[in-house]
Design a protein around this motif. Structure first.
Motif, PDB file in Angstrom:
ATOM      1  N   PHE A  22      -5.404  -7.250   1.016  1.00 11.05           N
ATOM      2  CA  PHE A  22      -5.089  -5.874   0.627  1.00 11.05           C
ATOM      3  C   PHE A  22      -6.300  -4.952   0.618  1.00 11.05           C
ATOM      4  O   PHE A  22      -6.154  -3.751   0.446  1.00 11.05           O
ATOM      5  CB  PHE A  22      -4.383  -5.833  -0.742  1.00 11.05           C
ATOM      6  N   GLU A  32      -7.326  -0.575   2.578  1.00  8.33           N
ATOM      7  CA  GLU A  32      -8.086   0.348   1.742  1.00  8.33           C
ATOM      8  C   GLU A  32      -9.409   0.752   2.380  1.00  8.33           C
ATOM      9  O   GLU A  32      -9.926   1.843   2.135  1.00  8.33           O
ATOM     10  CB  GLU A  32      -8.357  -0.296   0.374  1.00  8.33           C
ATOM     11  N   ARG A  44      -1.842   3.631  -7.172  1.00  8.43           N
ATOM     12  CA  ARG A  44      -3.176   3.080  -6.971  1.00  8.43           C
ATOM     13  C   ARG A  44      -3.698   2.324  -8.184  1.00  8.43           C
ATOM     14  O   ARG A  44      -4.543   1.441  -8.045  1.00  8.43           O
ATOM     15  CB  ARG A  44      -4.148   4.184  -6.553  1.00  8.43           C
ATOM     16  N   ARG A  51      -2.201  -1.084  -7.527  1.00  5.28           N
ATOM     17  CA  ARG A  51      -2.160  -1.549  -6.143  1.00  5.28           C
ATOM     18  C   ARG A  51      -2.873  -2.891  -5.981  1.00  5.28           C
ATOM     19  O   ARG A  51      -2.422  -3.768  -5.248  1.00  5.28           O
ATOM     20  CB  ARG A  51      -2.791  -0.501  -5.224  1.00  5.28           C
ATOM     21  N   THR A  62       0.824  -1.205   0.000  1.00  3.63           N
ATOM     22  CA  THR A  62       0.000   0.000   0.000  1.00  3.63           C
ATOM     23  C   THR A  62       0.860   1.258   0.000  1.00  3.63           C
ATOM     24  O   THR A  62       0.545   2.248  -0.669  1.00  3.63           O
ATOM     25  CB  THR A  62      -0.915   0.009   1.239  1.00  3.63           C
TER      26      THR A  62
END
Length: 484
Positions: free
Chosen positions: A394, A398, A153, A156, A148
């Motif tokens: 992940f 977020e 992004r 990501r 991260t």
């Protein structure tokens, strides 16, 4: 207004081009870090081929063959270490930075393979398994946050999906080496992984975010230049300046933010984010994927398939890896929610079909379709790799608010290890008491409930700019956040 440049990844075929130009250092850094993830995957899959050897008359242990109870503790002790590792490494990277935390991941791994190399008693294995879990807890705590921190992004999600891919590569290596190599040769070979990991991680700079938190702004800028493959200050783009300003604003907002209190957990947004974080970890385990992988040979044999166990041990990780590549290729285009929902429905339907076939195992119908369990297991492994086994690792950074991110990660990962302990201990007992169909129908039911939660409660986080969102969150009066 600062307007950031973006690059759209349209297909997996663009990856070689991206590796050659803008993104290759991010890919290289993440893959270097994932050497320890492969090593953890090896210890995760080590039990499948080794436990039957330890239980046999040809056991390499001086203390003799191990009992069923001892074998169950060999599997479950990994989860005990995982609960400890999640807390320990969360504290370490918070205090010393992510690079230092990553380097310290190698220490328990070097010790555990040394114990398996030198040990001739079951107690050596117990300690080694706990240390393996300690590393695993650190991997699932630090590695997603490292990704991260350094990943753009737009990629990501793709980089985040590499975690489970590398775990499955390790599992495949464990199944192959454990099935065909001498018991004491495997540890000698596997010691190379943590050593190589140490070398590569020492060459990487600390993440820009960690350096900004320590007030080392110039070093943070050089670190971001490294990960964005900008070799000279004169080549910095507007997009780079925008991203770095976002990071600084986020760090400043975090510095000025009040300390974490109980009230921070009481807001509706915080409660929802924590609920989803815990939910995806529960789905990851109670869908039964880890336990099914560990007991795949037993399940297929009891279901009446003619496929030999040693072939199954190679086939299932390969299917999992194919699913990982699919997820890696298009998850940043399709979205996290879509993949997790597709994965959950696919696993639920596949396990439901496996249970149905097992229920009618004594009928002539089942004999005519003995290939069905193999198909169901392969479909389960493939669809699980699309979302259930990788998205949770992940999506949590977020989805959690900035203030709760570290503690939320720790809570989620500790609970993940607790859930893993429950499933790995309970699964063989359930197989013996309510048979295959009852066991997999429970997992199928979990998936059905999980699909409803995903549809109605889970937001989409694809393309979310963490730094912009975080600096806006509750700090509008303190920080002027740059806009995209």
């Amino acid at each position: 207004m600062i307007r950031c440049e973006t690059v759209q990844l349209n297909s997996f075929r663009m990856i070689p081009e991206l590796l050659r130009k803008r993104y290759w250092k991010q890919f290289a850094a993440v893959n270097s870090v994932h050497l320890i993830t492969i090593a953890y995957g090896v210890t995760l899959g080590w039990t499948a081929p080794i436990i039957p050897i330890l239980q046999s008359a040809h056991t390499p242990l001086q203390s003799g063959p191990i009992t069923v109870t001892e074998a169950s503790w060999v599997g479950a002790s990994l989860a005990i270490g995982g609960m400890t590792g999640s807390v320990v490494f969360a504290l370490l990277h918070k205090k010393y930075g992510k690079k230092a935390g990553l380097i310290m991941l190698a220490i328990p791994h070097l010790i555990l393979w040394s114990l398996l190399w030198a040990g001739d008693h079951i107690y050596y294995i117990y300690v080694a398994r706990v240390l393996s879990g300690l590393t695993g807890g650190g991997v699932i705590t630090i590695v997603p946050l490292f990704v991260t921190d350094i990943a753009e992004r737009k990629i990501r999600g793709a980089l985040g999906s590499l975690t489970i891919l590398h775990i499955n590569i390790g599992v495949l290596a464990a199944f192959a080496s454990g099935s065909y190599l001498p018991y004491y040769l495997v540890p000698k070979i596997m010691l190379c992984l943590p050593i190589a990991f140490l070398v590569f991680v020492c060459l990487l700079p600390e993440t820009p975010y960690c350096l900004l938190r320590k007030g080392r702004t110039d070093e943070a800028e050089h670190s971001l230049m490294f990960y964005r493959n900008i070799t000279d200050a004169t080549k910095k783009t507007i997009a780079f300046d925008c991203e770095f300003e976002n990071m600084k604003s986020f760090t400043e907002a975090e510095t000025h933010a009040e300390k974490l209190t109980l009230n921070d957990f009481k807001s509706r947004a915080a409660f929802r984010a924590l609920f989803i974080s815990v939910f995806v970890m529960a789905l990851n385990q109670f869908s039964g994927i880890l336990a099914i992988l560990m007991y795949a040979g037993t399940i297929l044999l009891a279901a009446g398939t003619p496929v030999e166990s040693k072939y199954t041990l190679i086939l299932l990780p390969l299917i999992n890896i194919c699913g990982n590549f699919t997820s890696f290729a298009i998850i940043d285009k399709a979205g996290r929610k879509v993949f997790l929902l597709t994965s959950t429905i696919g696993v639920g339907v596949s396990l439901g079909m496996l249970g149905l076939h097992s229920y009618y195992a004594d009928s002539s119908y089942a004999e005519d379709y003995s290939w069905v369990p193999v198909l169901c297991m392969c479909t389960t492994m493939y669809t699980a790799a699309l979302g259930i086994t990788n998205v949770p690792f992940f999506i949590i950074p977020e989805i959690l608010p900035a203030k709760l991110r570290n503690v939320g990660n720790t809570i989620s990962f500790v609970l993940l290890c607790a859930f893993a302990f429950i499933t790995t201990k309970a699964f063989p007992i359930l197989l013996d008491t309510i048979h295959i169909y009852g066991t997999v129908w429970i997992s199928s039911g979990v998936c059905a409930f999980g699909a409803l939660v995903i549809i109605f409660l889970m937001p989409e986080t694809k393309g979310k700019n963490l730094f912009v969102e975080d600096c806006k969150e509750g700090n509008k009066e303190k920080v002027n956040c740059p806009k995209e």
